[in-house]
Design an enzyme around this catalytic site. Sequence first.
Site, PDB file in Angstrom:
ATOM      1  N   GLY A  33      11.444 -20.251 -24.592  1.00 25.74           N
ATOM      2  CA  GLY A  33      11.285 -21.043 -23.529  1.00 25.74           C
ATOM      3  C   GLY A  33      10.125 -20.705 -22.506  1.00 25.74           C
ATOM      4  O   GLY A  33       9.336 -19.930 -22.794  1.00 25.74           O
ATOM      5  N   THR A  35       9.649 -19.894 -19.671  1.00 27.43           N
ATOM      6  CA  THR A  35       9.645 -18.849 -18.716  1.00 27.43           C
ATOM      7  C   THR A  35       9.651 -17.281 -19.449  1.00 27.43           C
ATOM      8  O   THR A  35       8.726 -16.650 -19.357  1.00 27.43           O
ATOM      9  CB  THR A  35      11.028 -18.658 -17.935  1.00 27.43           C
ATOM     10  OG1 THR A  35      10.994 -19.788 -17.011  1.00 27.43           O
ATOM     11  CG2 THR A  35      10.626 -17.438 -16.821  1.00 27.43           C
ATOM     12  N   ASP A  89      15.091 -13.378 -21.819  1.00 28.60           N
ATOM     13  CA  ASP A  89      15.479 -14.478 -22.213  1.00 28.60           C
ATOM     14  C   ASP A  89      15.480 -15.483 -21.206  1.00 28.60           C
ATOM     15  O   ASP A  89      15.450 -15.013 -20.073  1.00 28.60           O
ATOM     16  CB  ASP A  89      16.401 -14.700 -23.218  1.00 28.60           C
ATOM     17  CG  ASP A  89      16.378 -15.926 -24.262  1.00 28.60           C
ATOM     18  OD1 ASP A  89      15.523 -16.617 -24.049  1.00 28.60           O
ATOM     19  OD2 ASP A  89      17.425 -15.869 -25.259  1.00 28.60           O
ATOM     20  N   ALA A  91      17.309 -19.399 -19.629  1.00 27.98           N
ATOM     21  CA  ALA A  91      18.628 -20.294 -19.729  1.00 27.98           C
ATOM     22  C   ALA A  91      18.305 -21.604 -19.464  1.00 27.98           C
ATOM     23  O   ALA A  91      17.220 -21.811 -18.486  1.00 27.98           O
ATOM     24  CB  ALA A  91      19.437 -19.510 -19.033  1.00 27.98           C
ATOM     25  N   LYS A 102      22.580 -22.329 -23.064  1.00 25.88           N
ATOM     26  CA  LYS A 102      21.219 -22.150 -23.647  1.00 25.88           C
ATOM     27  C   LYS A 102      21.201 -23.043 -24.873  1.00 25.88           C
ATOM     28  O   LYS A 102      22.383 -23.447 -25.215  1.00 25.88           O
ATOM     29  CB  LYS A 102      21.068 -20.641 -24.243  1.00 25.88           C
ATOM     30  CG  LYS A 102      21.064 -19.777 -23.151  1.00 25.88           C
ATOM     31  CD  LYS A 102      20.897 -18.401 -23.349  1.00 25.88           C
ATOM     32  CE  LYS A 102      19.694 -17.991 -24.315  1.00 25.88           C
ATOM     33  NZ  LYS A 102      18.262 -18.457 -23.931  1.00 25.88           N
ATOM     34  N   GLY A 103      19.950 -23.214 -25.424  1.00 29.68           N
ATOM     35  CA  GLY A 103      19.766 -24.029 -26.392  1.00 29.68           C
ATOM     36  C   GLY A 103      18.975 -25.451 -26.341  1.00 29.68           C
ATOM     37  O   GLY A 103      18.875 -25.904 -27.171  1.00 29.68           O
ATOM     38  N   GLY A 105      15.948 -25.021 -25.964  1.00 30.83           N
ATOM     39  CA  GLY A 105      14.934 -25.200 -26.869  1.00 30.83           C
ATOM     40  C   GLY A 105      15.019 -24.916 -28.455  1.00 30.83           C
ATOM     41  O   GLY A 105      14.431 -24.375 -29.353  1.00 30.83           O
ATOM     42  N   GLU A 111      19.241 -16.826 -30.641  1.00 32.21           N
ATOM     43  CA  GLU A 111      19.573 -16.207 -29.341  1.00 32.21           C
ATOM     44  C   GLU A 111      20.877 -15.433 -29.182  1.00 32.21           C
ATOM     45  O   GLU A 111      20.746 -14.573 -28.351  1.00 32.21           O
ATOM     46  CB  GLU A 111      19.233 -17.261 -28.121  1.00 32.21           C
ATOM     47  CG  GLU A 111      17.776 -17.717 -28.140  1.00 32.21           C
ATOM     48  CD  GLU A 111      17.568 -19.002 -27.091  1.00 32.21           C
ATOM     49  OE1 GLU A 111      16.658 -18.874 -26.084  1.00 32.21           O
ATOM     50  OE2 GLU A 111      18.397 -19.818 -27.015  1.00 32.21           O
TER      51      GLU A 111
END
Length: 232
Positions: A33, A35, A89, A91, A102-103, A105, A111
């Site tokens: 992602g 970030t 990671d 979110a 999540k998901g 991306g 993940e």
Amino acid sequence: MSDTAQRDELKRLAAEQAVDLVRPGMVVGLGVGSTAIHAIRRIGALLASGDLHDIVGVPCALRVEEEARRLGIPLTTLEDPAQIDLTIDGADEVDPQLNLIKGGGAALLREKIVAQSSLREVIIVDEAKLSPQLGTRFFVPVEVVPFGWSAQARWITTLGAEVRLRRQADGAPLITDQGNYLLDCHFGPINDLETLAVQLSVRAGVVEHGLFLGMATDLIVAGADGIRHIQK
């Protein structure tokens, strides 16, 4: 500085704070992602300067693996280490209990495998990802095998969602790193996360879903007032 540039700078600062938790000798999960990429680049810079050493990364996506290799981050797989010390990671949505969606991306399966293998799951987000209730601001991605995907879509519709097959720019179905399809399921605010997670998990043809419940140990939020670190 534009609002977009300011948000990106805050993301970078949040990512740097997360990387401060990394110690020599650690196995580090590398998330996906806009970030999380700041964290990966920070780790690469610290390794290059010698300020960080003796770490190995476990990437959550093929594109993350490519970027990590470009930056000189040593990599391993879950077949080698018994566990991951720390994963950094992002979110798509976070509730007050640090439950996540999540998901966005398209990497939710890897993940979640990495998150479940981690002693500490550090999530970095900008404050726009905070939500009073999951499903309010983001859909639930569901990874399904291509065979019979429309049957899964129809079934998820009976659970109360508006379901769309995620597609590429050319209209073809988006294919995940594992060769599956993604269904983007718009439930609206979800009242019973645990029940929905179980319903999705036991359905044949559903590989994984984007509800990450009880996995985050730390939340680092970049906002207008600076950086906040919340621990569960």
